[in-house]
Motif scaffolding. Structure first.
Motif, mmCIF file in Angstrom:
data_model
loop_
_atom_site.group_PDB
_atom_site.id
_atom_site.type_symbol
_atom_site.label_atom_id
_atom_site.label_comp_id
_atom_site.label_asym_id
_atom_site.label_seq_id
_atom_site.Cartn_x
_atom_site.Cartn_y
_atom_site.Cartn_z
ATOM 1 N N CYS A 17 -14.616 -32.374 15.084
ATOM 2 C CA CYS A 17 -15.817 -32.943 15.631
ATOM 3 C C CYS A 17 -16.904 -31.908 16.186
ATOM 4 N N GLU A 18 -16.722 -30.993 15.519
ATOM 5 C CA GLU A 18 -18.450 -29.597 15.129
ATOM 6 C C GLU A 18 -18.309 -30.413 14.071
ATOM 7 N N ARG A 19 -18.206 -30.560 13.223
ATOM 8 C CA ARG A 19 -18.440 -31.297 11.579
ATOM 9 C C ARG A 19 -18.983 -32.352 11.769
ATOM 10 N N MET A 20 -19.265 -32.970 12.870
ATOM 11 C CA MET A 20 -20.498 -34.172 13.070
ATOM 12 C C MET A 20 -21.844 -34.068 12.840
ATOM 13 N N GLY A 21 -21.781 -32.696 13.327
ATOM 14 C CA GLY A 21 -23.262 -31.982 12.006
ATOM 15 C C GLY A 21 -23.284 -32.330 11.537
ATOM 16 N N ILE A 75 -24.552 -35.695 5.372
ATOM 17 C CA ILE A 75 -25.956 -35.612 4.616
ATOM 18 C C ILE A 75 -26.182 -34.214 4.521
ATOM 19 N N LYS A 76 -24.403 -33.922 4.725
ATOM 20 C CA LYS A 76 -24.398 -31.723 3.879
ATOM 21 C C LYS A 76 -22.858 -31.871 2.800
ATOM 22 N N SER A 77 -23.304 -32.159 1.931
ATOM 23 C CA SER A 77 -21.899 -31.826 1.342
ATOM 24 C C SER A 77 -20.957 -30.991 1.024
ATOM 25 N N ARG A 78 -20.034 -31.272 1.136
ATOM 26 C CA ARG A 78 -18.602 -30.268 1.775
ATOM 27 C C ARG A 78 -18.314 -29.120 0.139
ATOM 28 N N SER A 79 -18.668 -29.121 -1.379
ATOM 29 C CA SER A 79 -18.804 -28.965 -2.343
ATOM 30 C C SER A 79 -20.396 -27.933 -2.187
ATOM 31 N N GLY A 80 -21.749 -28.119 -1.900
ATOM 32 C CA GLY A 80 -23.224 -27.861 -1.798
ATOM 33 C C GLY A 80 -23.849 -28.182 -2.954
ATOM 34 N N GLU A 81 -23.156 -29.003 -3.450
ATOM 35 C CA GLU A 81 -23.895 -30.329 -4.582
ATOM 36 C C GLU A 81 -25.294 -30.907 -3.070
ATOM 37 N N ALA A 82 -26.588 -31.092 -4.098
ATOM 38 C CA ALA A 82 -27.493 -31.699 -3.892
ATOM 39 C C ALA A 82 -27.266 -33.359 -3.477
#
Length: 176
Positions: A86-90, A108-115
């Motif tokens: 649930c911390e990943r819900m950020g 809204i945040k990529s796991r791989s750092g992609e835009a």
């Protein structure tokens, strides 16, 4: 309208309490985010890694009831994942479907750092807090079902688990 706790009874479940929020379709959208995160976390573990489970006691016939299961889907590993999932819900925000005006959670945040295209997503700390709370509630109330679905590699976990939650909210229920 305030968010509240609804207690339901489903034949295959004991009484369960779920949060509901008037602006989001909970627990469906929160459940889907939770399942996505669990599936991703499981996929990050080497499928060849195994763990021994069962009883290490020696039976009267000299045998042991030990079996090997994939580490990624072991009950202990799944429990450990659920402690922090649930911390990943950020990493999620809120999106409104323009055709139905229905709100849902989106990554809204990529796991791989992609835009990522965030043009239709709302970034609000209240949304993140609401999603995290919904996630924690689902994990707390449906821990056994989550472990059951993921431990046995059930097909369509997202549909089965999230439909269970959707069905539970649509049923008439007694508030405790």
């Amino acid at each position: 309208m305030k968010s509240g706790i609804k207690c339901i009874s489903v034949s295959s479940l004991s009484n369960r309490c779920l949060t509901s929020a008037p602006t989001l379709h909970l627990p469906s959208s929160a459940c889907r985010a939770l399942v996505d995160e669990m599936e991703w976390a499981i996929s990050q573990i080497d499928p060849k890694k195994m763990i021994q489970t069962g009883s290490f006691r020696i039976n009267p016939d000299g045998s042991q009831s030990i079996r090997e299961v994939p580490l990624a889907r072991s009950e202990g590993n799944l429990l450990e994942m659920m402690e922090s999932i649930c911390e990943r819900m950020g990493d999620y925000g809120e999106r409104t479907d323009p055709s139905t005006n229905r709100k849902s959670y989106v990554r809204i945040k990529s796991r791989s750092g992609e835009a990522m295209d965030l043009s239709d997503a709302s970034l609000d700390s209240r949304v993140t807090a609401s999603l995290k709370f919904a996630c924690e509630t689902i994990v707390e109330q449906h821990e056994d079902e989550i472990i059951e679905f993921f431990a046995h590699e059930t097909d369509n976990v997202k549909d089965k688990l999230c439909n269970l939650c959707d069905h539970a909210l649509k049923m008439t229920h007694d508030e405790l």
